[in-house]
Design an enzyme around this catalytic site. Structure first.
Site, PDB file in Angstrom:
ATOM      1  N   ARG A 177     -63.164 -48.589-114.880  1.00  0.00           N
ATOM      2  CA  ARG A 177     -64.265 -47.899-115.539  1.00  0.00           C
ATOM      3  C   ARG A 177     -63.781 -47.328-116.746  1.00  0.00           C
ATOM      4  NH1 ARG A 177     -66.193 -43.375-111.332  1.00  0.00           N
ATOM      5  NH2 ARG A 177     -64.091 -43.285-111.023  1.00  0.00           N
ATOM      6  N   ARG A 239     -62.991 -51.668 -99.722  1.00  0.00           N
ATOM      7  CA  ARG A 239     -63.968 -51.187 -98.996  1.00  0.00           C
ATOM      8  C   ARG A 239     -64.911 -52.613 -98.611  1.00  0.00           C
ATOM      9  NH1 ARG A 239     -61.522 -47.666 -96.999  1.00  0.00           N
ATOM     10  NH2 ARG A 239     -62.045 -45.450 -96.662  1.00  0.00           N
ATOM     11  N   GLU A 268     -68.314 -53.646 -90.674  1.00  0.00           N
ATOM     12  CA  GLU A 268     -67.224 -53.582 -89.996  1.00  0.00           C
ATOM     13  C   GLU A 268     -67.246 -52.776 -88.609  1.00  0.00           C
ATOM     14  OE1 GLU A 268     -63.605 -51.445 -91.805  1.00  0.00           O
ATOM     15  OE2 GLU A 268     -64.021 -53.097 -92.914  1.00  0.00           O
ATOM     16  N   HIS A 286     -58.847 -54.110 -90.846  1.00  0.00           N
ATOM     17  CA  HIS A 286     -58.643 -52.748 -91.657  1.00  0.00           C
ATOM     18  C   HIS A 286     -57.443 -51.894 -91.427  1.00  0.00           C
ATOM     19  CE1 HIS A 286     -61.511 -49.646 -93.803  1.00  0.00           C
ATOM     20  NE2 HIS A 286     -60.218 -49.416 -94.311  1.00  0.00           N
TER      21      HIS A 286
END
Length: 327
Positions: A177, A239, A268, A286
């Site tokens: 960003r 994510r 998930e 994960h």
């Protein structure tokens, strides 16, 4: 009277024992995944909750439990919590940043290397009894040394990943960003800031390390995958939802990119079943921060946030500092 807390997922027994010295603890050491209704019922008489990314606290759930003083998330990301709703209700929300940076960066490299050198694919082939003789062209993969590493999301973990590339003499490009300071770029193996389009077109190996939000939902979709090299690899340790899984499956099946290494998925643990039909993807459940030392540090960090919140102090990792702590 002791404050009442809920620890919604199993953790290390000694962590629970320490909390019990200060609080009335309801601990889920059986590690049952509570339904939204069950979680709501258990929160009704609690002053604070310790949760993980598997517990989803919507605006409706938070409004119905506005008596809470704190929600302590054992994770860096907190897209499982409606923070704005918690702030309106005067509930402090905390997370566990920094303590997992290095371990997660290590794991990004685990997936990158397994991905590039087709480790998972070749192991499955070997286990199936297919190895009858050595071949000169067997499971040819992609080099890492001297290649271009692309990082989308250049926070602390992204920078830690970039620093590890120095030993592989890699060219590092990134998109974020905002651009890093020059000294930060230099410390991250002289990483070079580029547009998102240049990142996708140029990277030999792309690693995603950005938080999930409405703005980053499907930030890698069909159009973005089409920009990547057919020889490129992709790793997602961030994510689920950042990548459009359906679009990625199509790109992998059609070999429009070479391979992917995924530790996170949309919906998930109910990952898209078509991933299981592909040989050119490394799949893990994960576990990016999953070393014992780091998971203990995360539990301790969440506990410190909880103790501070219920002692009338500002927690060290308060996400919504504008909230007024409840007395």
């Amino acid at each position: 009277m002791k404050s009442k807390i809920l620890v919604a997922r199993a953790t290390f027994p000694d962590v629970i024992e320490r909390l019990q010295q200060q609080f009335d603890v309801e601990a889920n050491q059986e590690d049952i995944i509570f339904s939204p209704a069950e979680l709501h019922a258990k929160m009704q008489d609690k002053d604070a909750v310790v949760i993980t990314s598997s517990e989803k606290l919507s605006a409706e759930v938070i409004a119905a439990n506005s008596h809470l003083k704190a929600i302590c998330n054992v994770a860096v990301g907190y897209n499982n919590i409606d923070v704005a709703a918690a702030t309106r209700a005067g509930i402090m929300v905390t997370n566990t940043p920094d303590v997992l940076n290095q371990t997660t960066a290590d794991y990004a490299w685990t997936l990158l290397m397994a991905n590039a050198r087709r480790v998972s694919e070749s192991e499955h082939w070997l286990r199936a009894g297919n190895w009858k003789n050595w071949r000169f062209d067997s499971f040819l993969g992609a080099d890492i040394h001297g290649a271009t590493l692309g990082i989308l999301g250049m926070g602390r973990i992204g920078q830690a990943i970039a620093r590890r590339s120095m030993g592989f003499d890699m060219n590092v490009i990134y998109h974020n960003r905002s651009r890093l300071k020059p000294e930060e770029e230099a410390h991250a193996n002289h990483a070079r800031y580029v547009s998102k389009e240049e990142l996708l077109r140029t990277a030999d190996h792309l690693i995603l390390v950005l938080p999930y939000s409405a703005q980053t939902h499907h930030i890698i979709g069909a159009a973005e995958l089409a920009l990547m090299k057919p020889t490129a690899t992709l790793v997602n340790i961030a994510r689920g939802g950042i990548v459009d899984d359906v679009a990625l499956i199509a790109a992998l099946r059609e070999h429009r990119i070479a391979s992917a290494g995924l530790d996170v998925f949309e919906n998930e643990p109910a990952l898209h079943p078509d991933f299981l039909t592909l040989s050119n993807v490394v799949l893990t459940p994960h576990i990016g921060s999953g070393s014992e030392k780091t998971r203990r540090a995360m539990a301790d960090c969440a506990s410190a946030n909880l103790v501070a919140a219920l002692s009338g102090q500002q927690p060290p990792n308060l996400i919504n500092p504008e909230v007024q702590a409840k007395k």
